[in-house]
Design a protein around this motif. Structure first.
Motif, PDB file in Angstrom:
ATOM      1  N   ILE A   1      13.108   3.079  -7.909  1.00 49.62           N
ATOM      2  CA  ILE A   1      12.317   2.662  -6.825  1.00 49.62           C
ATOM      3  C   ILE A   1      12.435   3.310  -5.444  1.00 49.62           C
ATOM      4  CG2 ILE A   1      12.184   0.521  -5.392  1.00 49.62           C
ATOM      5  CD1 ILE A   1      12.989  -1.070  -7.658  1.00 49.62           C
ATOM      6  N   VAL A   2      11.415   4.340  -5.196  1.00 50.20           N
ATOM      7  CA  VAL A   2      11.311   5.238  -4.327  1.00 50.20           C
ATOM      8  C   VAL A   2      10.099   4.795  -3.192  1.00 50.20           C
ATOM      9  CG1 VAL A   2      11.043   7.577  -3.131  1.00 50.20           C
ATOM     10  CG2 VAL A   2      12.358   7.037  -5.496  1.00 50.20           C
ATOM     11  N   PRO A   3      10.487   3.949  -2.293  1.00 46.75           N
ATOM     12  CA  PRO A   3       9.555   3.379  -1.444  1.00 46.75           C
ATOM     13  C   PRO A   3       8.915   4.317  -0.562  1.00 46.75           C
ATOM     14  CG  PRO A   3      11.364   2.525  -0.656  1.00 46.75           C
ATOM     15  CD  PRO A   3      11.822   3.307  -1.759  1.00 46.75           C
ATOM     16  N   SER A   4       7.706   4.303  -0.136  1.00 47.10           N
ATOM     17  CA  SER A   4       6.994   5.165   0.701  1.00 47.10           C
ATOM     18  C   SER A   4       7.081   4.443   2.150  1.00 47.10           C
ATOM     19  CB  SER A   4       5.383   5.443   0.542  1.00 47.10           C
ATOM     20  OG  SER A   4       4.604   4.155   0.731  1.00 47.10           O
ATOM     21  N   SER A   5       6.636   5.254   3.310  1.00 37.16           N
ATOM     22  CA  SER A   5       6.754   4.634   4.779  1.00 37.16           C
ATOM     23  C   SER A   5       5.531   4.599   5.368  1.00 37.16           C
ATOM     24  CB  SER A   5       7.459   5.794   5.430  1.00 37.16           C
ATOM     25  OG  SER A   5       7.824   4.981   6.731  1.00 37.16           O
ATOM     26  N   GLU A   6       4.895   3.497   5.246  1.00 36.18           N
ATOM     27  CA  GLU A   6       3.685   3.026   5.884  1.00 36.18           C
ATOM     28  C   GLU A   6       3.695   2.020   7.298  1.00 36.18           C
ATOM     29  OE1 GLU A   6       0.942   4.514   4.657  1.00 36.18           O
ATOM     30  OE2 GLU A   6       1.609   5.545   2.935  1.00 36.18           O
ATOM     31  N   ARG A   7       3.004   2.484   8.053  1.00 37.57           N
ATOM     32  CA  ARG A   7       3.258   1.554   9.418  1.00 37.57           C
ATOM     33  C   ARG A   7       2.621   0.097   8.894  1.00 37.57           C
ATOM     34  NH1 ARG A   7       0.640   4.342  14.500  1.00 37.57           N
ATOM     35  NH2 ARG A   7       1.182   2.598  15.315  1.00 37.57           N
ATOM     36  N   ILE A   8       1.551  -0.027   8.234  1.00 38.93           N
ATOM     37  CA  ILE A   8       0.921  -1.227   7.947  1.00 38.93           C
ATOM     38  C   ILE A   8       1.925  -2.325   7.132  1.00 38.93           C
ATOM     39  CG2 ILE A   8      -1.095  -0.502   8.619  1.00 38.93           C
ATOM     40  CD1 ILE A   8      -1.768  -0.646   5.736  1.00 38.93           C
ATOM     41  N   LEU A   9       2.941  -1.505   6.286  1.00 40.87           N
ATOM     42  CA  LEU A   9       3.712  -2.160   5.339  1.00 40.87           C
ATOM     43  C   LEU A   9       4.967  -2.558   5.891  1.00 40.87           C
ATOM     44  CD1 LEU A   9       2.930  -0.215   2.107  1.00 40.87           C
ATOM     45  CD2 LEU A   9       1.683  -2.318   2.969  1.00 40.87           C
ATOM     46  N   ALA A  10       5.912  -3.566   5.272  1.00 40.84           N
ATOM     47  CA  ALA A  10       7.217  -3.773   5.553  1.00 40.84           C
ATOM     48  C   ALA A  10       7.869  -2.651   5.262  1.00 40.84           C
ATOM     49  CB  ALA A  10       7.607  -4.978   4.809  1.00 40.84           C
ATOM     50  N   SER A  11       9.191  -2.435   5.879  1.00 43.31           N
ATOM     51  CA  SER A  11      10.003  -1.278   6.048  1.00 43.31           C
ATOM     52  C   SER A  11      10.223  -1.177   4.652  1.00 43.31           C
ATOM     53  CB  SER A  11      11.355  -1.530   6.782  1.00 43.31           C
ATOM     54  OG  SER A  11      12.173  -2.426   6.062  1.00 43.31           O
ATOM     55  N   PRO A  12      10.684   0.275   4.434  1.00 38.70           N
ATOM     56  CA  PRO A  12      10.952   0.756   2.946  1.00 38.70           C
ATOM     57  C   PRO A  12      12.295   0.006   2.512  1.00 38.70           C
ATOM     58  CG  PRO A  12      10.206   2.589   4.230  1.00 38.70           C
ATOM     59  CD  PRO A  12      10.393   1.392   5.141  1.00 38.70           C
ATOM     60  N   ALA A  13      13.117  -0.113   3.265  1.00 43.00           N
ATOM     61  CA  ALA A  13      14.471  -0.671   2.633  1.00 43.00           C
ATOM     62  C   ALA A  13      14.165  -2.036   2.389  1.00 43.00           C
ATOM     63  CB  ALA A  13      15.461  -0.808   3.823  1.00 43.00           C
ATOM     64  N   TYR A  14      13.448  -2.842   3.132  1.00 42.65           N
ATOM     65  CA  TYR A  14      13.159  -4.102   2.638  1.00 42.65           C
ATOM     66  C   TYR A  14      12.293  -4.220   1.346  1.00 42.65           C
ATOM     67  CZ  TYR A  14      11.024  -8.929   3.235  1.00 42.65           C
ATOM     68  OH  TYR A  14      10.665 -10.332   2.972  1.00 42.65           O
ATOM     69  N   ARG A  15      11.366  -3.636   1.450  1.00 47.05           N
ATOM     70  CA  ARG A  15      10.541  -3.668   0.099  1.00 47.05           C
ATOM     71  C   ARG A  15      11.305  -3.283  -1.262  1.00 47.05           C
ATOM     72  NH1 ARG A  15       6.229   0.204   0.268  1.00 47.05           N
ATOM     73  NH2 ARG A  15       7.288   0.954   2.278  1.00 47.05           N
ATOM     74  N   LYS A  16      12.017  -2.165  -1.114  1.00 54.01           N
ATOM     75  CA  LYS A  16      13.029  -1.808  -1.945  1.00 54.01           C
ATOM     76  C   LYS A  16      13.846  -3.040  -2.317  1.00 54.01           C
ATOM     77  CE  LYS A  16      16.236   1.668  -3.652  1.00 54.01           C
ATOM     78  NZ  LYS A  16      16.751   3.108  -3.421  1.00 54.01           N
ATOM     79  N   SER A  17      14.544  -3.639  -1.660  1.00 52.29           N
ATOM     80  CA  SER A  17      15.546  -4.882  -1.690  1.00 52.29           C
ATOM     81  C   SER A  17      14.757  -6.019  -2.329  1.00 52.29           C
ATOM     82  CB  SER A  17      16.056  -5.389  -0.463  1.00 52.29           C
ATOM     83  OG  SER A  17      15.375  -5.912   0.540  1.00 52.29           O
ATOM     84  N   LEU A  18      13.488  -6.178  -1.849  1.00 57.56           N
ATOM     85  CA  LEU A  18      12.472  -7.450  -2.684  1.00 57.56           C
ATOM     86  C   LEU A  18      12.361  -7.067  -3.999  1.00 57.56           C
ATOM     87  CD1 LEU A  18       9.629  -8.061  -0.105  1.00 57.56           C
ATOM     88  CD2 LEU A  18      11.905  -9.397  -0.720  1.00 57.56           C
ATOM     89  N   ALA A  19      12.052  -5.640  -4.609  1.00 59.05           N
ATOM     90  CA  ALA A  19      12.043  -5.413  -5.828  1.00 59.05           C
ATOM     91  C   ALA A  19      13.207  -5.662  -6.676  1.00 59.05           C
ATOM     92  CB  ALA A  19      11.559  -3.749  -6.033  1.00 59.05           C
ATOM     93  N   ILE A  20      14.571  -5.231  -6.309  1.00 51.82           N
ATOM     94  CA  ILE A  20      15.722  -5.308  -7.008  1.00 51.82           C
ATOM     95  C   ILE A  20      15.958  -6.911  -6.859  1.00 51.82           C
ATOM     96  CG2 ILE A  20      18.241  -4.805  -6.851  1.00 51.82           C
ATOM     97  CD1 ILE A  20      17.608  -2.487  -5.417  1.00 51.82           C
TER      98      ILE A  20
END
Length: 339
Positions: A86-105
């Protein structure tokens, strides 16, 4: 969905339950022996919302094949492998990469708890359960029970409520175009703290369908969008910026065209040159440091604050800081001007 040994589940996390774009959505398809939790065939793990691509966690799938999902060491290794995939991208309109990665796990862990619920300790079982959402209901309390002050505090329905709710009132978008109707689109500043050196609409005016460009010098009256005489003469808020730009997105001009598409698309033909560009002031602390203040108003007093403070049994001193908020615009602003 689940059968004797097939477990299919999708999980999403979003701001709201319905009508909301999810932060992360995961899908799982496992064939698991219910006796020993052995993954009998290659499973499927897909995750959306991490980056621009649909993630298919192939390495985690291969690792889990023919292994016991209920074995803590297997689960720890699977979580580690999945984390690397899981390698999240950084987008201003999305939640933080660390948060989205933790959600997936977390969603994968939630799925495992659901499948292996009979092997989990009691205090872990609830982590795998679906959230039960009963039918929503609500009450409204106006806090105006004291009828002695009615009608001042009596809740009153908006006079146009029924007409608005039933569609009797027509909005601008509901109206048919009038004969010879033109469309206006604002030219907005791209700088937040600068001066306008020049405005050149030459390119835009050459585009077929563009009729006119309007700027501050074309306004025959007072360049103030607020009612004249209601506010202080020194407290003006310009309809169109005449020189000093106060914020990014401040209206600089208006482009008028024969249709809406041409009006909006031709805005980029207006060239605005800025000078004396200064860093934007983005916090109260920075504004105080640079002594950037609005015109002083007041003071407005009620009672004797010195006496009240002296008699107060407790005094608390400190500061409260609130971060900025992103405003969600319910509807666009539009107006129809008929000479």
């Amino acid at each position: 969905y689940s059968s004797s040994d097939i477990f299919i589940r999708t999980i999403k996390t979003s701001h709201r339950l319905q009508l909301c774009h999810a932060h992360v959505t995961s899908g799982f398809n496992f064939q698991v022996d219910k006796n020993n939790y052995l993954v009998k065939t290659k499973p499927t793990i897909v995750i959306q919302g991490i980056n621009g691509q649909l993630i298919h966690a192939v390495k985690t799938e291969n690792f889990l094949t023919n292994k016991s999902l209920g074995d803590p060491s297997v689960l720890q290794s699977a979580l580690s492998i999945l984390s690397d995939e899981i390698v999240p991208s950084s987008e201003r309109i999305l939640a933080s990469p660390a948060y989205r990665k933790s959600l997936a796990i977390g969603q994968f862990y939630k799925f495992v708890l659901k499948v292996c619920k009979n092997k989990c300790a009691p205090h872990f079982k609830s982590g795998g359960l679906d959230l039960y959402r009963p039918l929503m209901s609500g009450t409204q309390d106006y806090g105006t029970e004291d009828s002695n002050v009615y009608p001042a505090t009596k809740p009153v329905m908006k006079l146009t409520a029924f007409n608005l709710a039933t569609g009797e009132v027509k909005f601008v978008a509901d109206l048919s175009p009038r004969q010879g109707q033109l469309y206006a689109s604002p030219i907005l500043s791209t700088q937040g703290n600068a001066k306008i050196q020049s405005i050149d609409p030459t390119v835009a005016l050459k585009i077929p369908g563009v009729v006119k460009f309007i700027q501050a010098s074309d306004i025959p009256g007072v360049n103030d969008w607020r009612p004249h005489g209601y506010y202080s003469e020194t407290d003006k808020q310009e309809l169109l910026c005449s020189g000093q730009v106060l914020y990014a997105g401040q209206p600089i001009g208006i482009l008028v065209a024969e249709d809406e598409v041409t009006a909006h698309s031709s805005r980029y033909g207006v060239k605005v040159t800025y000078t004396d560009i200064q860093p934007a002031i983005t916090s109260v602390e920075e504004a105080m440091e640079k002594k950037s203040f609005f015109e002083k108003i007041g003071p407005f007093t009620k009672g004797d604050t010195a006496v009240a403070m002296a008699a107060a049994p407790h005094r608390v001193k400190g500061s409260v800081h609130s971060t900025d908020q992103y405003n969600f615009h319910l509807e666009n602003q539009a107006a129809l001007c008929i000479p």
